[in-house]
Design an enzyme around this catalytic site. Sequence first.
Site, PDB file in Angstrom:
ATOM      1  CB  SER A  19      -0.907   0.006   1.229  1.00 32.61           C
ATOM      2  OG  SER A  19      -0.125   0.008   2.406  1.00 32.61           O
ATOM      3  CE1 TYR A  50      -3.881  -1.162  -0.983  1.00 34.19           C
ATOM      4  CE2 TYR A  50      -2.627  -3.200  -0.800  1.00 34.19           C
ATOM      5  CZ  TYR A  50      -3.073  -2.141  -1.565  1.00 34.19           C
ATOM      6  OH  TYR A  50      -2.732  -2.061  -2.892  1.00 34.19           O
ATOM      7  N   GLY A  51      -5.313  -1.779   5.558  1.00 36.16           N
ATOM      8  CA  GLY A  51      -5.753  -2.514   6.747  1.00 36.16           C
ATOM      9  C   GLY A  51      -7.214  -2.376   7.110  1.00 36.16           C
ATOM     10  CB  CYS A  81       1.185  -5.950   1.104  1.00 38.73           C
ATOM     11  SG  CYS A  81      -0.309  -5.405   1.936  1.00 38.73           S
ATOM     12  CG  ASN A  82       2.305  -9.149   6.572  1.00 34.38           C
ATOM     13  OD1 ASN A  82       2.622 -10.262   6.952  1.00 34.38           O
ATOM     14  ND2 ASN A  82       3.192  -8.182   6.456  1.00 34.38           N
ATOM     15  CB  THR A  83      -3.268  -6.082   4.408  1.00 36.39           C
ATOM     16  OG1 THR A  83      -2.661  -5.551   5.600  1.00 36.39           O
ATOM     17  CG2 THR A  83      -4.764  -5.911   4.483  1.00 36.39           C
ATOM     18  CB  CYS A 191       1.806  -4.740   9.192  1.00 35.84           C
ATOM     19  SG  CYS A 191       1.642  -3.249   8.167  1.00 35.84           S
ATOM     20  CB  THR A 192       5.724  -4.883   4.860  1.00 40.99           C
ATOM     21  OG1 THR A 192       4.633  -4.239   4.197  1.00 40.99           O
ATOM     22  CG2 THR A 192       5.747  -6.359   4.516  1.00 40.99           C
ATOM     23  CG  HIS A 193       3.510   0.293   6.601  1.00 38.74           C
ATOM     24  ND1 HIS A 193       2.896  -0.455   5.625  1.00 38.74           N
ATOM     25  CD2 HIS A 193       3.557   1.570   6.137  1.00 38.74           C
ATOM     26  CE1 HIS A 193       2.575   0.346   4.618  1.00 38.74           C
ATOM     27  NE2 HIS A 193       2.963   1.573   4.902  1.00 38.74           N
TER      28      HIS A 193
HETATM   29  N1  DGL Z   1       2.136  -2.907   4.799  1.00 36.48           N
HETATM   30  C1  DGL Z   1       0.940  -3.610   4.565  1.00 36.48           C
HETATM   31  C2  DGL Z   1       0.870  -4.925   5.310  1.00 36.48           C
HETATM   32  O1  DGL Z   1       1.888  -5.587   5.382  1.00 36.48           O
HETATM   33  C3  DGL Z   1      -0.347  -2.802   4.479  1.00 36.48           C
HETATM   34  C4  DGL Z   1      -0.635  -1.864   5.580  1.00 36.48           C
HETATM   35  C5  DGL Z   1      -1.834  -0.966   5.317  1.00 36.48           C
HETATM   36  O2  DGL Z   1      -1.851  -0.296   4.285  1.00 36.48           O
HETATM   37  O3  DGL Z   1      -2.757  -0.952   6.156  1.00 36.48           O
HETATM   38  O4  DGL Z   1      -0.152  -5.353   5.785  1.00 36.48           O
END
Ligand code: DGL
Length: 268
Positions: A19, A50-51, A81-83, A191-193
């Site tokens: 995202s 995305y969450g 992206c995990n989501t 979450c990759t963030h």
């Molecule tokens: N970085 C993403 C993940 O790994 C998406 C986070 C988001 O946009 O909410 O889930």
Amino acid sequence: MSILNHNKLNSRPIGFFDSGVGGLSVYARFKKALPEEDTLYFGDLANMPYGNKTREELIGFARKILDFYKLQDVKAVVIACNTSSAQAYEAIKDDYEFKIYPIIQSCAKVIAAANYKRIGVFATEATVKSRAYTYEIHKHNPDIEINEIPCPNWVPIVENNKYKEKSAIEDVKRKVEKMMLFSPDKIILGCTHYPYLLSLLKEFAPEDLFIDPAAIFVNYIKSDLEKSLLLNSEGGLEKFYVSANPESFKIHSKLFYNINELPVCVTR
Ligand code: DGL
């Protein structure tokens, strides 16, 4: 397959997406491990975060990005992206001819094999709602106890650079304290963030408690490309795309990766 065709196949780029800047935590490790791959990165800032999106919305976003990458003639797409891995991967995985690597499904086996009894997961609301980590880890080891906690404020903290704000610090502290009541052996940053928050997280729990799945993920992709004879040994170019706000992406990417040029804004 002739050597010529084989090389042509290998020299095609690999596309990454997330995202926003979060997927760069995977991308940066990948570039270190495989510097000779040509790579593309797409930050879907128009639809971020995305969450809090529905499954249908997330499938739609993933399809548009994969269709875009199909036009770029990629050999593989990395869902950094995990989501999206949790909510969209199953629905789209058979619709493209190139390889698709989802972060959760690619890492679960290694995490499940590591002899942990209790695993915590911090992730977005959509990822926690899917229970993808619990489901994928239990496929390999059903005896591990797993506690998933959603952290809906963490992506905006990262994307808007609010690490030092009191409300952000308190939010992170509250979530870590809640997780510590479960006495986890390890906590997955699902979450990759979230690896961007490690300097804050480690103020409230030992740093070695946290697992950033990016390292496991990159090893998995590398060995699969090797096995599939798809490695490139003479590339290294990269290009960045966003669906909105290229300046913001460039500024906030700095912590994980230095982007020299402004990303190309692709409006779809
Ligand atoms: N970085 C993403 C993940 O790994 C998406 C986070 C988001 O946009 O909410 O889930």
